[in-house]
Scaffold this motif. Structure first.
Motif, PDB file in Angstrom:
ATOM      1  N   LYS A  83      -5.669   1.512  -3.534  1.00  0.00           N
ATOM      2  CA  LYS A  83      -4.266   1.133  -3.329  1.00  0.00           C
ATOM      3  C   LYS A  83      -4.091  -0.354  -3.558  1.00  0.00           C
ATOM      4  CE  LYS A  83      -2.715   4.746  -0.460  1.00  0.00           C
ATOM      5  NZ  LYS A  83      -1.921   4.986   0.726  1.00  0.00           N
TER       6      LYS A  83
ATOM      7  N   HIS B  53     -16.179   0.127   9.538  1.00  0.00           N
ATOM      8  CA  HIS B  53     -15.988   0.970   8.365  1.00  0.00           C
ATOM      9  C   HIS B  53     -16.973   2.133   8.375  1.00  0.00           C
ATOM     10  CE1 HIS B  53     -12.999  -0.630   5.681  1.00  0.00           C
ATOM     11  NE2 HIS B  53     -13.443  -1.872   5.812  1.00  0.00           N
TER      12      HIS B  53
ATOM     13  N   GLU C 250       0.826  -1.222   0.000  1.00  0.00           N
ATOM     14  CA  GLU C 250       0.000   0.000   0.000  1.00  0.00           C
ATOM     15  C   GLU C 250       0.857   1.268   0.000  1.00  0.00           C
ATOM     16  OE1 GLU C 250      -3.571   0.731   1.916  1.00  0.00           O
ATOM     17  OE2 GLU C 250      -4.159  -1.365   2.124  1.00  0.00           O
TER      18      GLU C 250
ATOM     19  N   SER D  39     -16.450  -3.619   0.785  1.00  0.00           N
ATOM     20  CA  SER D  39     -15.863  -3.271   2.076  1.00  0.00           C
ATOM     21  C   SER D  39     -16.592  -1.988   2.446  1.00  0.00           C
ATOM     22  CB  SER D  39     -14.376  -3.065   1.850  1.00  0.00           C
ATOM     23  OG  SER D  39     -13.852  -2.058   2.629  1.00  0.00           O
TER      24      SER D  39
ATOM     25  N   GLU E 184     -16.301   5.522  -7.802  1.00  0.00           N
ATOM     26  CA  GLU E 184     -16.810   4.156  -7.597  1.00  0.00           C
ATOM     27  C   GLU E 184     -18.161   3.993  -8.288  1.00  0.00           C
ATOM     28  OE1 GLU E 184     -16.548   4.271  -3.269  1.00  0.00           O
ATOM     29  OE2 GLU E 184     -14.979   2.752  -3.359  1.00  0.00           O
TER      30      GLU E 184
ATOM     31  N   ASN F  99      -4.466 -14.584  10.237  1.00  0.00           N
ATOM     32  CA  ASN F  99      -5.718 -15.137   9.700  1.00  0.00           C
ATOM     33  C   ASN F  99      -5.621 -16.569   9.183  1.00  0.00           C
ATOM     34  OD1 ASN F  99      -6.591 -12.533  10.262  1.00  0.00           O
ATOM     35  ND2 ASN F  99      -8.070 -12.591   8.611  1.00  0.00           N
TER      36      ASN F  99
ATOM     37  N   THR G 194      -7.274 -12.173  17.836  1.00  0.00           N
ATOM     38  CA  THR G 194      -6.584 -11.363  16.826  1.00  0.00           C
ATOM     39  C   THR G 194      -7.132  -9.942  16.897  1.00  0.00           C
ATOM     40  OG1 THR G 194      -8.172 -12.032  15.134  1.00  0.00           O
ATOM     41  CG2 THR G 194      -6.137 -13.304  15.279  1.00  0.00           C
TER      42      THR G 194
ATOM     43  N   TYR H 262      -4.129  -9.244  13.553  1.00  0.00           N
ATOM     44  CA  TYR H 262      -4.891  -9.424  12.321  1.00  0.00           C
ATOM     45  C   TYR H 262      -4.264  -8.470  11.310  1.00  0.00           C
ATOM     46  CZ  TYR H 262      -8.696  -7.095   9.627  1.00  0.00           C
ATOM     47  OH  TYR H 262      -9.449  -6.473   8.679  1.00  0.00           O
TER      48      TYR H 262
ATOM     49  N   ARG I 285      -6.389  -5.391  16.176  1.00  0.00           N
ATOM     50  CA  ARG I 285      -5.742  -4.340  15.404  1.00  0.00           C
ATOM     51  C   ARG I 285      -4.728  -3.609  16.272  1.00  0.00           C
ATOM     52  NH1 ARG I 285     -10.626  -5.540  14.250  1.00  0.00           N
ATOM     53  NH2 ARG I 285     -11.454  -5.129  12.168  1.00  0.00           N
TER      54      ARG I 285
ATOM     55  N   ASN J 166     -10.069  -5.868   0.960  1.00  0.00           N
ATOM     56  CA  ASN J 166      -8.946  -6.788   0.772  1.00  0.00           C
ATOM     57  C   ASN J 166      -9.438  -8.153   1.246  1.00  0.00           C
ATOM     58  OD1 ASN J 166      -6.405  -7.904   0.494  1.00  0.00           O
ATOM     59  ND2 ASN J 166      -5.411  -6.556   1.993  1.00  0.00           N
TER      60      ASN J 166
ATOM     61  N   ALA K 137      -8.616 -10.556   4.579  1.00  0.00           N
ATOM     62  CA  ALA K 137      -9.448 -10.311   5.768  1.00  0.00           C
ATOM     63  C   ALA K 137     -10.185 -11.560   6.232  1.00  0.00           C
ATOM     64  CB  ALA K 137     -10.456  -9.200   5.467  1.00  0.00           C
TER      65      ALA K 137
ATOM     66  N   ASN L 111      -3.166  -4.076  -2.835  1.00  0.00           N
ATOM     67  CA  ASN L 111      -3.074  -4.948  -1.668  1.00  0.00           C
ATOM     68  C   ASN L 111      -2.955  -6.408  -2.092  1.00  0.00           C
ATOM     69  OD1 ASN L 111      -5.732  -6.163  -1.905  1.00  0.00           O
ATOM     70  ND2 ASN L 111      -6.579  -4.229  -1.108  1.00  0.00           N
TER      71      ASN L 111
ATOM     72  N   THR M  45      -6.614  -4.226   7.060  1.00  0.00           N
ATOM     73  CA  THR M  45      -5.418  -4.810   6.423  1.00  0.00           C
ATOM     74  C   THR M  45      -4.454  -3.732   5.935  1.00  0.00           C
ATOM     75  OG1 THR M  45      -6.332  -4.893   4.193  1.00  0.00           O
ATOM     76  CG2 THR M  45      -6.868  -6.732   5.652  1.00  0.00           C
TER      77      THR M  45
ATOM     78  N   TYR N 294     -18.829  -8.296  -3.605  1.00  0.00           N
ATOM     79  CA  TYR N 294     -18.444  -7.944  -2.231  1.00  0.00           C
ATOM     80  C   TYR N 294     -18.295  -6.424  -2.110  1.00  0.00           C
ATOM     81  CZ  TYR N 294     -15.186  -7.434   1.752  1.00  0.00           C
ATOM     82  OH  TYR N 294     -14.577  -7.062   2.923  1.00  0.00           O
TER      83      TYR N 294
ATOM     84  N   ILE O 110     -11.995  -3.071  -7.368  1.00  0.00           N
ATOM     85  CA  ILE O 110     -12.119  -1.609  -7.465  1.00  0.00           C
ATOM     86  C   ILE O 110     -11.435  -1.054  -6.223  1.00  0.00           C
ATOM     87  CG2 ILE O 110     -13.755   0.319  -7.539  1.00  0.00           C
ATOM     88  CD1 ILE O 110     -15.817  -1.858  -8.626  1.00  0.00           C
TER      89      ILE O 110
HETATM   90  N1  LIG Z   1      -8.380 -12.204  12.132  1.00  0.00           N
HETATM   91  C1  LIG Z   1      -9.239 -11.193  11.948  1.00  0.00           C
HETATM   92  N2  LIG Z   1      -9.776 -11.012  10.739  1.00  0.00           N
HETATM   93  C2  LIG Z   1     -10.639  -9.976  10.542  1.00  0.00           C
HETATM   94  C3  LIG Z   1     -10.975  -9.106  11.611  1.00  0.00           C
HETATM   95  C4  LIG Z   1     -10.378  -9.332  12.892  1.00  0.00           C
HETATM   96  O1  LIG Z   1     -10.627  -8.610  13.879  1.00  0.00           O
HETATM   97  N3  LIG Z   1      -9.515 -10.374  13.019  1.00  0.00           N
HETATM   98  N4  LIG Z   1     -11.848  -8.085  11.389  1.00  0.00           N
HETATM   99  C5  LIG Z   1     -12.793  -8.227  10.285  1.00  0.00           C
HETATM  100  C6  LIG Z   1     -13.456  -6.947  10.022  1.00  0.00           C
HETATM  101  S1  LIG Z   1     -14.229  -6.247  11.380  1.00  0.00           S
HETATM  102  C7  LIG Z   1     -13.497  -6.364   8.815  1.00  0.00           C
HETATM  103  S2  LIG Z   1     -14.474  -4.978   8.601  1.00  0.00           S
HETATM  104  C8  LIG Z   1     -12.770  -6.923   7.654  1.00  0.00           C
HETATM  105  C9  LIG Z   1     -12.166  -5.826   6.751  1.00  0.00           C
HETATM  106  O2  LIG Z   1     -12.047  -6.278   5.492  1.00  0.00           O
HETATM  107  P1  LIG Z   1     -11.974  -5.279   4.219  1.00  0.00           P
HETATM  108  O3  LIG Z   1     -12.935  -4.183   4.374  1.00  0.00           O
HETATM  109  O4  LIG Z   1     -12.108  -6.142   3.004  1.00  0.00           O
HETATM  110  O5  LIG Z   1     -10.488  -4.765   4.285  1.00  0.00           O
HETATM  111  P2  LIG Z   1      -9.759  -3.355   4.393  1.00  0.00           P
HETATM  112  O6  LIG Z   1      -8.449  -3.675   4.985  1.00  0.00           O
HETATM  113  O7  LIG Z   1     -10.582  -2.371   5.110  1.00  0.00           O
HETATM  114  O8  LIG Z   1      -9.540  -2.928   2.861  1.00  0.00           O
HETATM  115  C10 LIG Z   1      -8.424  -2.170   2.519  1.00  0.00           C
HETATM  116  C11 LIG Z   1      -8.352  -1.883   1.040  1.00  0.00           C
HETATM  117  O9  LIG Z   1      -9.457  -1.107   0.629  1.00  0.00           O
HETATM  118  C12 LIG Z   1      -9.091  -0.313  -0.499  1.00  0.00           C
HETATM  119  N5  LIG Z   1      -9.648   1.028  -0.314  1.00  0.00           N
HETATM  120  C13 LIG Z   1      -9.307   1.959   0.602  1.00  0.00           C
HETATM  121  N6  LIG Z   1     -10.070   3.071   0.438  1.00  0.00           N
HETATM  122  C14 LIG Z   1     -10.906   2.807  -0.589  1.00  0.00           C
HETATM  123  C15 LIG Z   1     -11.938   3.542  -1.238  1.00  0.00           C
HETATM  124  O10 LIG Z   1     -12.264   4.678  -0.879  1.00  0.00           O
HETATM  125  N7  LIG Z   1     -12.579   2.915  -2.266  1.00  0.00           N
HETATM  126  C16 LIG Z   1     -12.258   1.673  -2.690  1.00  0.00           C
HETATM  127  N8  LIG Z   1     -12.937   1.123  -3.699  1.00  0.00           N
HETATM  128  N9  LIG Z   1     -11.269   0.980  -2.118  1.00  0.00           N
HETATM  129  C17 LIG Z   1     -10.631   1.528  -1.076  1.00  0.00           C
HETATM  130  C18 LIG Z   1      -7.602  -0.259  -0.566  1.00  0.00           C
HETATM  131  O11 LIG Z   1      -7.204  -0.866  -1.783  1.00  0.00           O
HETATM  132  C19 LIG Z   1      -7.150  -1.057   0.657  1.00  0.00           C
HETATM  133  O12 LIG Z   1      -6.053  -1.894   0.339  1.00  0.00           O
HETATM  134  O13 LIG Z   1     -11.720  -7.798   8.145  1.00  0.00           O
HETATM  135  C20 LIG Z   1     -12.191  -8.810   9.009  1.00  0.00           C
HETATM  136  N10 LIG Z   1     -11.131  -9.768   9.301  1.00  0.00           N
END
Ligand SMILES: Nc1nc2c(c(=O)[nH]1)N[C@H]1C(S)=C(S)[C@@H](COP(=O)(O)OP(=O)(O)OC[C@H]3O[C@@H](n4cnc5c(=O)[nH]c(N)nc54)[C@H](O)[C@@H]3O)O[C@H]1N2
Ligand SMILES: Nc1nc2c(c(=O)[nH]1)N[C@H]1C(S)=C(S)[C@@H](COP(=O)(O)OP(=O)(O)OC[C@H]3O[C@@H](n4cnc5c(=O)[nH]c(N)nc54)[C@H](O)[C@@H]3O)O[C@H]1N2
Ligand SMILES: [Mo]
Length: 755
Positions: free
Chosen positions: A489, A402, A106, A153, A548, A728, A645, A724, A647, A462, A466, A491, A654, A151, A486
């Motif tokens: 950055k 989020h 990133e 995020s 988007e 994972n 796990t 985390y 943050r 990501n 995740a 990842n 991620t 999907y 979409i």
């Molecule tokens: N072991 C473990 N696993 C977990 C968790 C945990 O506590 N422990 N938590 C879980 C939770 S709560 C969640 S919410 C998920 C998160 O899972 P995701 O929401 O899928 O992951 P993020 O890390 O938020 O995504 C980061 C990526 O989003 C993109 N991005 C950033 N800003 C924007 C934007 O404005 N628009 C677009 N289109 N892309 C953008 C970038 O490319 C960045 O690399 O993970 C889960 N996984």
């Protein structure tokens, strides 16, 4: 025992100068484009843009700096001056990039061009938007729509998400998991069933009136730092905060407000929690049962005057069964399962008993468990006993992740068709929407593993990093026919590609979104069901970016047959038209959306449970008699630990900004396992030693992560902690909440092996 290792910790309070230094480090690393300060000053304010970090509410009367250390980092991360260009991709093969860390990927900066993955050369190559849309449309037309996953995020706006979900249904599926499926889906399912609202009942105002706050498994200092201000104010007016968390998280212990000169100068902060109970991970059902038992006992002592009997009689079901279960549960088992003493639980319960108005706050510490449903149901039980839902200063408050994750669910991004007004869609757009249940995140992973999923579109996020069981899903990912990402950055998910694969760069929320109808506003919903307009002012990171919404519309137009009621081009030109559609679909909540979106503090879309109207099957709020006291279903065994796990203070999911988990005193590394000195002694481990964590689910799959460093840390026996997303691959896919399928990222069964 001799020479117990000293546990690692952060000596200062949360906030203070440390938080300013934290922002400074990100500024140095990202060298954000000029003008970032003025962007920060408009953050979370009416007419400005809404932070892309957490979903905490945006007050009507904001502070001069209505952003926090981590909100500032998120903005600087988006406004970085670094660029990830076609030249970068020409230099590095995709296979080579798989060896890079999440931070390094990133850190390359903003994606600048639409890219196609070329399998022959193993490189991404630049392409035109037209080429991308046409190829994606052709692939989608060639497959069975039921085999595609869309999907999201939780960042994309209400407008984009509404259209994305509409696209999925016009195309023919409800496979609309979003990050909520890994996060607060437990909340949506549990609260919907028990109080008839999938979201929390509190608003920001309630924090000004409550007498006590019961806090479970939410790390405020790192994950929603702006919440520290209302907490600080609450404490200063005498509100008591009682926290249940295996980790003594700094933000819930002491806070120095960077907006308070006296505190900044003296370094003396406000103590936050009046009592801090280090519950075992998975021990909350038992702990809350203990609280409830004390309330029942105290009610008897006070001749039945403590419980809100009128409320229970008029508004609740299941009370007698719950009472019988509480009576039948021994204190011995409560102490054993929670890891807490009866004396401590009773002291906490006294605070509940003395408080007229109580709020229950929680986060991933309750939702991400195999029995997450029962965790939350127990908190609902506790609150219902004294009528603490549906009146000012009281209620249940899940802290969302989020920035628009709650809103995405509100406007139709759901795999559960019964939660979506499909009939209304049919009427508005003249089609017959699919009515079968779509895939959750866990279903999607299983479908990818068994090869029944053919296509994946990621609107941000990501996914592959995740999810649980990453080590198993990664190799299966490439069997898909089409993958589309979409993103802003690069990842790790982008390095695993289907047979046809595109990486499409989009605008960030802080950037100006110029369409045929002029600069566009988007809207988001915060944790308190308030809707805010967000206007980006910054120059886009590259002239080749699309919004988007425009990308979703571009793919949809290339995929779907023409329909006069579906006007992608018009909607792309003027997002106000999309808000009119949202207002038509969800009239009660979103009427006059265009006129209301810049109301200071956001407009409230309402919540029936707050009015004590229970939209449940019985028409009442439900007590639950849990069948278990432990939130995990893996039995305790010699040498088995419950891995949590979490943050760090230097990441957003991620996205790893850096390697400083300042608030836990861990610097420069993430490949660690935190464990208490007594457990270390029992296992013969020493500080700094490298060990291997091994999955202990006994399901026949091998899960191992090597070379993790042992860090002595103040934790309950048997609970260990790591980061985390690095850990994972240790989480089995079947380790999820039984009702909502939210992966259980807490209390993961593992063993420690030497080396
Ligand atoms: N072991 C473990 N696993 C977990 C968790 C945990 O506590 N422990 N938590 C879980 C939770 S709560 C969640 S919410 C998920 C998160 O899972 P995701 O929401 O899928 O992951 P993020 O890390 O938020 O995504 C980061 C990526 O989003 C993109 N991005 C950033 N800003 C924007 C934007 O404005 N628009 C677009 N289109 N892309 C953008 C970038 O490319 C960045 O690399 O993970 C889960 N996984
Ligand atoms: N800066 C920053 N902000 C963020 C994010 C980020 O990554 N960085 N992520 C965003 C997202 S998507 C989300 S969902 C939220 C997540 O915010 P949180 O809900 O705070 O999630 P975690 O970081 O997983 O922390 C979980 C907390 O629960 C505790 N815990 C673990 N197991 C148990 C248990 O069994 N019982 C109890 N009572 N406590 C337990 C842990 O010690 C930890 O304090 O934050 C959002 N905000
Ligand atoms: Mo989340």
């Amino acid at each position: 025992m001799t020479d117990q290792p000293k546990t690692v910790e952060y000596k200062s309070a949360t906030g203070g100068w440390g938080s300013l230094r934290g922002m400074g480090q990100t500024a140095l690393s990202e060298m954000p484009t000029p003008g970032v300060l003025s962007t920060l000053l408009s953050q979370n304010k009416t007419g400005g843009f809404m932070c892309t970090s957490c979903a905490w509410g945006k007050p009507k009367h904001p502070h001069a700096f209505e952003f926090c250390e981590n909100g500032a980092k998120a903005t600087m991360w988006e406004l970085t001056s670094h660029r990830c260009t076609p030249e970068f991709f020409a230099k590095h093969s995709v296979t080579e990039l798989r060896g890079w860390s999440d931070h390094d990927l990133e850190h390359e900066g903003r994606l600048t061009h639409p890219m196609r993955y070329d399998a022959a050369s193993d490189h991404y190559v630049a392409c035109s938007w037209d080429e991308a849309f046409t190829a994606i449309g052709a692939e989608l037309k060639a497959i069975n729509p039921k085999t595609a996953i869309f999907y999201a995020s939780g960042r994309a706006s209400l407008e984009t998400t509404y259209l994305y979900a509409l696209f999925a249904r016009l195309y023919g599926h409800n496979n609309l998991p979003d990050s909520s499926n890994m996060c607060h889906e437990t909340t949506s399912v549990t609260l919907n069933k028990l109080i008839g609202s999938p979201v929390g009942t509190c608003t920001l105002d309630d924090f000004e009136e409550c007498d006590a706050i019961f806090f479970f498994g939410q790390n405020t200092g790192t994950n929603s730092p702006r919440f520290l201000h209302p907490l600080q104010k609450a404490v200063e007016r005498g509100c008591k905060i009682v926290t249940f968390n295996p980790i003594r998280e700094k933000g819930l212990i002491e806070f120095i407000s960077p907006q308070n000169p006296a505190q900044m100068v003296t370094g003396k902060g406000t103590p936050i929690s009046s009592q801090y109970l280090q519950v075992r991970s998975g021990g909350d059902i038992a702990a809350i049962m203990g609280l409830c038992k004390f309330v029942f006992a105290e009610d008897e002592r006070r001749s039945g005057t403590l419980l809100d009997r009128a409320f229970i009689a008029e508004h609740c079901t299941g009370f007698d069964e719950f009472r019988a279960t509480a009576d039948a549960t021994s204190w011995e088992r409560i102490e054993q399962e929670s890891g807490l003493s009866r004396t401590d639980i009773e002291a906490a319960a006294k605070v509940y008993v003395e408080a007229e108005r109580v709020i229950g706050v929680y986060g991933m510490g309750l939702t991400q468990h195999v029995h997450g449903f029962e965790n939350i149901a127990m908190l609902v039980n506790l609150l219902l006993m004294r009528g603490n839902i549906g009146r000012p200063g009281a209620g249940i408050c899940p802290v969302r992740g989020h920035s628009n994750v709650q809103g995405q669910r509100t406007v139709g991004m759901s795999e559960k068709p019964d939660l979506v007004p499909l009939g209304k869609f049919a009427e508005q757009f003249g089609f017959d929407p699919p009515r079968d249940r779509g895939m959750t995140t866990v279903d999607a992973c299983e479908g990818i593993l068994d090869n029944s999923v053919q296509a994946f579109i990621g609107l941000g996020g990501n996914f592959l990093r995740a999810i649980p069981d990453q080590g198993r899903v990664e190799p299966a990912w490439e069997r898909m026919r089409l993958t589309v990402q979409i993103a802003t950055k690069l990842n790790r998910n982008h390095l695993f590609n289907g047979k046809t694969a595109y990486l499409l760069p989009c605008l960030g929320r802080s950037e100006e979104d110029l369409q045929a109808g002029g600069p566009q506003t988007v809207t988001i919903e915060d944790s308190f069901s308030h809707i805010h307009g967000s206007l980006g002012h910054r120059k886009p990171a590259s002239e080749h970016l699309k919004s988007e919404l425009a990308i979703v519309a571009g793919i949809a137009m290339a995929t779907l047959p023409a329909n006069p009621k579906v006007r992608w081009a018009d909607w792309t030109g003027d997002y106000g038209l999309v808000r009119d559609l949202i207002a038509e679909t969800y009239h009660e909540q979103f009427h006059d959306m265009n006129a209301r979106m810049f109301e200071p503090g956001g407009f409230y879309r309402g919540n029936s449970a707050r009015e004590r109207i229970w939209k449940t099957e019985s028409g009442k709020a439900g007590f639950t008699a849990p069948e278990m006291l432990c939130a995990t279903d893996v039995a305790d065994a010699e040498g088995r630990y419950r891995l949590v796990t979490v943050r760090s203070n230097d990441q957003f999911n991620t996205t790893i900004y850096g390697y400083s988990d300042r608030l836990r005193g861990i610097e420069g590394k993430r490949d660690v396992v935190l464990i208490n000195p007594a457990d270390m002694a029992r296992a013969g481990l020493s500080a700094g030693q490298r060990i291997t964590l091994v999955g202990d689910a006994e399901d026949g799959h091998v899960r191992r992560i090597e070379r993790l460093e042992i860090v002595p840390f103040d934790l309950p026996d048997g609970t260990i902690v790591g980061y985390y997303p690095e850990l994972n691959p240790l989480i089995p896919i079947q380790h999820h909440d039984r009702n909502s399928k939210t992966p259980a990222s807490k209390a993961v069964p593992v063993r420690i092996e030497a080396g």
